[in-house]
Design a protein around this motif. Structure first.
Motif, PDB file in Angstrom:
ATOM      1  N   VAL A  75      13.824  -1.538  21.768  1.00 38.13           N
ATOM      2  CA  VAL A  75      15.248  -1.768  21.476  1.00 38.13           C
ATOM      3  C   VAL A  75      15.486  -1.663  19.971  1.00 38.13           C
ATOM      4  O   VAL A  75      16.428  -1.011  19.514  1.00 38.13           O
ATOM      5  CB  VAL A  75      15.685  -3.154  22.008  1.00 38.13           C
ATOM      6  CG1 VAL A  75      17.029  -3.565  21.417  1.00 38.13           C
ATOM      7  CG2 VAL A  75      15.775  -3.125  23.537  1.00 38.13           C
ATOM      8  N   SER A 104      13.171 -14.700  34.135  1.00 35.04           N
ATOM      9  CA  SER A 104      13.482 -13.714  35.176  1.00 35.04           C
ATOM     10  C   SER A 104      12.367 -12.678  35.308  1.00 35.04           C
ATOM     11  O   SER A 104      12.103 -12.168  36.399  1.00 35.04           O
ATOM     12  CB  SER A 104      14.821 -13.029  34.883  1.00 35.04           C
ATOM     13  OG  SER A 104      14.864 -12.535  33.565  1.00 35.04           O
ATOM     14  N   LYS A 157      16.644   0.204  38.766  1.00 33.17           N
ATOM     15  CA  LYS A 157      17.619   1.174  38.259  1.00 33.17           C
ATOM     16  C   LYS A 157      18.414   1.787  39.412  1.00 33.17           C
ATOM     17  O   LYS A 157      19.616   2.032  39.281  1.00 33.17           O
ATOM     18  CB  LYS A 157      16.908   2.275  37.464  1.00 33.17           C
ATOM     19  CG  LYS A 157      17.878   3.227  36.773  1.00 33.17           C
ATOM     20  CD  LYS A 157      17.280   3.903  35.577  1.00 33.17           C
ATOM     21  CE  LYS A 157      18.351   4.671  34.813  1.00 33.17           C
ATOM     22  NZ  LYS A 157      17.887   5.188  33.538  1.00 33.17           N
ATOM     23  N   LEU A 186      20.854  -1.169  40.411  1.00 32.17           N
ATOM     24  CA  LEU A 186      21.840  -1.526  39.389  1.00 32.17           C
ATOM     25  C   LEU A 186      22.595  -0.313  38.847  1.00 32.17           C
ATOM     26  O   LEU A 186      23.636  -0.451  38.228  1.00 32.17           O
ATOM     27  CB  LEU A 186      21.151  -2.236  38.207  1.00 32.17           C
ATOM     28  CG  LEU A 186      20.400  -3.529  38.506  1.00 32.17           C
ATOM     29  CD1 LEU A 186      19.608  -3.987  37.286  1.00 32.17           C
ATOM     30  CD2 LEU A 186      21.384  -4.619  38.920  1.00 32.17           C
ATOM     31  N   LEU A 187      22.058   0.868  39.029  1.00 31.92           N
ATOM     32  CA  LEU A 187      22.581   2.144  38.498  1.00 31.92           C
ATOM     33  C   LEU A 187      22.355   2.291  37.000  1.00 31.92           C
ATOM     34  O   LEU A 187      22.630   3.334  36.428  1.00 31.92           O
ATOM     35  CB  LEU A 187      24.074   2.323  38.821  1.00 31.92           C
ATOM     36  CG  LEU A 187      24.432   2.289  40.303  1.00 31.92           C
ATOM     37  CD1 LEU A 187      25.948   2.399  40.492  1.00 31.92           C
ATOM     38  CD2 LEU A 187      23.742   3.416  41.058  1.00 31.92           C
ATOM     39  N   VAL A 188      21.920   1.223  36.358  1.00 33.63           N
ATOM     40  CA  VAL A 188      21.596   1.276  34.931  1.00 33.63           C
ATOM     41  C   VAL A 188      20.251   0.571  34.735  1.00 33.63           C
ATOM     42  O   VAL A 188      19.742  -0.066  35.649  1.00 33.63           O
ATOM     43  CB  VAL A 188      22.674   0.579  34.069  1.00 33.63           C
ATOM     44  CG1 VAL A 188      23.968   1.365  34.090  1.00 33.63           C
ATOM     45  CG2 VAL A 188      22.909  -0.844  34.552  1.00 33.63           C
ATOM     46  N   SER A 189      19.701   0.676  33.531  1.00 24.97           N
ATOM     47  CA  SER A 189      18.407   0.042  33.262  1.00 24.97           C
ATOM     48  C   SER A 189      18.569  -1.472  33.159  1.00 24.97           C
ATOM     49  O   SER A 189      19.399  -1.951  32.397  1.00 24.97           O
ATOM     50  CB  SER A 189      17.817   0.580  31.953  1.00 24.97           C
ATOM     51  OG  SER A 189      17.661   1.971  32.044  1.00 24.97           O
ATOM     52  N   GLY A 190      17.782  -2.207  33.925  1.00 31.19           N
ATOM     53  CA  GLY A 190      17.859  -3.666  33.870  1.00 31.19           C
ATOM     54  C   GLY A 190      17.206  -4.228  32.620  1.00 31.19           C
ATOM     55  O   GLY A 190      17.539  -5.310  32.171  1.00 31.19           O
ATOM     56  N   ILE A 191      16.283  -3.471  32.040  1.00 29.84           N
ATOM     57  CA  ILE A 191      15.592  -3.893  30.815  1.00 29.84           C
ATOM     58  C   ILE A 191      15.793  -2.784  29.789  1.00 29.84           C
ATOM     59  O   ILE A 191      15.304  -1.658  29.964  1.00 29.84           O
ATOM     60  CB  ILE A 191      14.101  -4.144  31.084  1.00 29.84           C
ATOM     61  CG1 ILE A 191      13.951  -5.283  32.109  1.00 29.84           C
ATOM     62  CG2 ILE A 191      13.350  -4.488  29.796  1.00 29.84           C
ATOM     63  CD1 ILE A 191      12.552  -5.454  32.646  1.00 29.84           C
ATOM     64  N   ALA A 192      16.523  -3.105  28.720  1.00 33.40           N
ATOM     65  CA  ALA A 192      16.974  -2.064  27.790  1.00 33.40           C
ATOM     66  C   ALA A 192      15.815  -1.298  27.160  1.00 33.40           C
ATOM     67  O   ALA A 192      15.927  -0.100  26.880  1.00 33.40           O
ATOM     68  CB  ALA A 192      17.851  -2.687  26.707  1.00 33.40           C
ATOM     69  N   ARG A 201      14.618   2.178  28.703  1.00 39.61           N
ATOM     70  CA  ARG A 201      15.516   3.334  28.889  1.00 39.61           C
ATOM     71  C   ARG A 201      14.843   4.638  28.496  1.00 39.61           C
ATOM     72  O   ARG A 201      15.103   5.679  29.092  1.00 39.61           O
ATOM     73  CB  ARG A 201      16.797   3.127  28.063  1.00 39.61           C
ATOM     74  CG  ARG A 201      17.698   2.031  28.609  1.00 39.61           C
ATOM     75  CD  ARG A 201      18.856   1.787  27.681  1.00 39.61           C
ATOM     76  NE  ARG A 201      18.403   1.303  26.384  1.00 39.61           N
ATOM     77  CZ  ARG A 201      19.119   1.310  25.282  1.00 39.61           C
ATOM     78  NH1 ARG A 201      20.339   1.793  25.291  1.00 39.61           N
ATOM     79  NH2 ARG A 201      18.629   0.838  24.149  1.00 39.61           N
TER      80      ARG A 201
END
Lengths: 149, 373
Positions: free
Chosen positions: A30, A59, A106, A109-115, A118
């Motif tokens: 990140v 989590s 992914k 959620l359609l997106v990355s759960g953990i930035a 990516r």
């Protein structure tokens, strides 16, 4: 202490190890992305954010635990029916399991759960964390089996 | 390798307890006790996003699935506006904002923003079209795309999509950061995470702030935004709000060429609790005038009788803000009898407020303010 309990402890320690490494890796990726768009991050801020990011562990640990229960079960079946070095199987199982978990997250959620995952490298870093978790599990359960590493 | 099982267990439990030490704080939000009455003007709306008021009193309402509905004389017409372009309806995408041209009486033009493309390659698009009568309703003609954000992105998240028209008749459009593309908000060669400004025909005004910068998209008017779903004009001043992630919702006063910080500077955290950045402020980035942490999820904003009114999705409320230049103060919740996730707020030509609720059985609610306290 029963073998079952020792195996359970090994699973928990492996999950904690992987989750901690995953958290650290994610923080670095990140911040690397921020640096790529012009941010200057002194070491003290990098360290502070890395430690602060351990906040995701409540989590990430259960997620890794569930992942490893499935992955290491498959790994143990491979060891039993295919053969080969058990440490390699558990490292492969840990890496594949964690990367598969990220892909499922992914997809849901359609997106990355953990930035930090990516990028390709960030994603692979979680594979590395999973492999190290597999290594820890294999080492801690070594005495429970007659097979060599 | 030998390890004490007891020690390993102790280390594990200690770590778990340490990281699970979460501080939970309750926030007291003041309530503004204006006198008002409400009336449900239309119901049964399916995921509405925005309302716009025509000079003849008709109200156009976008539904994210791709329909443009008409409310006339307090009744939702069965016949939707014809010939609305196909939209990419998924996630947060679909048909989003509608804006009536400032010269509608002569141009008959409206503007629509919507998600365009496929799951693998999509973007926010802005079109211009003429709104002509058809039967009891309307039909769009001369539909012209005047802006499509670049680069195309994957995943149907963070389009933003609010349209506003400045007093010089140029158009502003909020372009979201695309969620997984958040660093693009700092990249001037990308439209993601920006407010863009174009002429009504889609050409670029030559006084845009990055004209002459060969590495920058010429449409960019401001940058460093996340998911900004509201713009309100007060005179020539442009106010905007945007969703932070977990905390860090903002109200900003937008000036051309300014960097609003995302994702290098933010008070918000990622949804899993991780930091977005080490910095809550950063040199050469503009701090917000108002920060909402924890998030209220501001969706829309309207200036009315000296106040900015902000609808909120997560908080399921309307906030009232006092405004004097860059001094913006959150006065608290207002119209507290209106409950549920609220998507949009606008001022009608009858000088009353209209609020859209969210969801697949949404309502258009008229608010008549009888006493401003």
């Amino acid at each position: 202490m029963t073998n079952f309990f020792r195996g359970l402890i090994a699973l928990l320690v492996a999950s904690l190890t992987t989750a901690l490494l995953g958290s650290v890796f994610s923080s670095q990726f990140v911040m690397s992305d921020l640096i790529s768009v012009g941010a200057e991050i002194p070491f003290s801020d990098r360290l502070s954010m890395t430690i602060d990011d351990f906040g995701i562990l409540p989590s990430l640990i259960p997620l890794t635990l569930v992942c490893f229960v499935i992955a290491f079960s498959i790994g143990s079946l491979c060891i039993k029916y295919i053969g080969g070095k058990r440490i390699v199987w558990y490292m492969v199982a840990g890496a594949a399991g964690l990367m598969a978990t990220l892909l499922v997250m992914k997809a849901v959620l359609l997106v990355s759960g953990i930035a930090g995952t990516r990028s390709t490298l960030g994603f692979l870093s979680f594979g590395l964390a999973g492999a190290i978790g597999g290594w820890v599990f294999a080492k801690l359960t070594h005495s429970l089996t007659n097979q060599g590493d | 390798m030998k390890i004490s099982i007891k020690l390993a267990l102790q280390i594990f439990v200690w770590c778990l307890i340490t990281v699970m030490s979460v501080t939970v704080s309750a926030q007291h939000v003041p309530v503004v006790t204006d006198d008002y009455r409400t009336e449900v003007v239309a119901s049964g709306l399916n995921q509405p996003w925005a309302a716009a008021h025509l000079p003849n009193g008709d109200i156009l309402i976008t539904e994210r699935g791709g329909t443009l509905r008409v409310v006339r004389g307090g009744k939702l017409l069965d016949q939707a506006v014809d010939n609305v372009p196909e939209v990419y309806f998924a996630g947060q995408g679909g048909l989003l904002d509608v804006l009536i041209d400032a010269d509608f009486d002569t141009t008959k033009r409206i503007y629509l923003s919507f998600a365009h493309g496929t799951s693998d390659a999509n973007a926010i698009r802005l079109i211009s079209a003429q709104l002509n009568p058809l039967g009891d309703s309307y039909r769009l003609e001369n539909v012209t795309p005047i802006f499509t954000a670049s680069p195309l992105k994957r995943a149907p998240q963070h389009y933003s999509g609010r349209i506003e028209q400045l007093n010089d008749k140029t158009l502003l459009l909020t372009v979201g950061d695309g969620f997984d593309y958040r660093e693009h908000a700092q990249k001037l060669d990308s439209h993601l995470g920006k407010i863009i400004r174009i002429n009504r025909d889609g050409s670029v005004p030559q006084d845009n702030p990055f004209i002459g910068n060969e590495k920058a998209k010429p449409e960019i008017w401001s940058y460093g935004h996340r998911n900004h779903q509201a713009i309100a004009l007060i005179g020539d001043a442009v106010y905007q709000n945007e969703h932070g992630p977990q905390g860090g919702d903002e109200v900003n006063l937008i000036t051309p060429g300014t960097n609003y910080g995302w994702p290098i500077a933010t008070i918000g955290r990622d949804y899993n609790g991780a930091r977005i950045s080490p910095f809550t402020s950063y040199p050469n980035t503009q701090a917000p005038l108002v920060d909402w942490t924890p998030s209220i999820a501001p969706s829309s904003m309207a200036f009315y009788r000296g106040r900015l009114y902000v609808t909120a999705l997560a908080e399921q409320s309307i906030r009232a803000l006092s405004v004097e230049g860059d001094a913006v103060k959150d006065l608290g919740k207002v119209f507290t009898g209106i409950e549920g996730r609220l998507r949009d707020i606008s001022v009608g030509i009858d000088d009353t407020l209209y609020v859209l609720s969210d969801g697949d059985q949404a309502e258009l609610i008229k608010i008549t303010l009888t006493l401003l306290r």
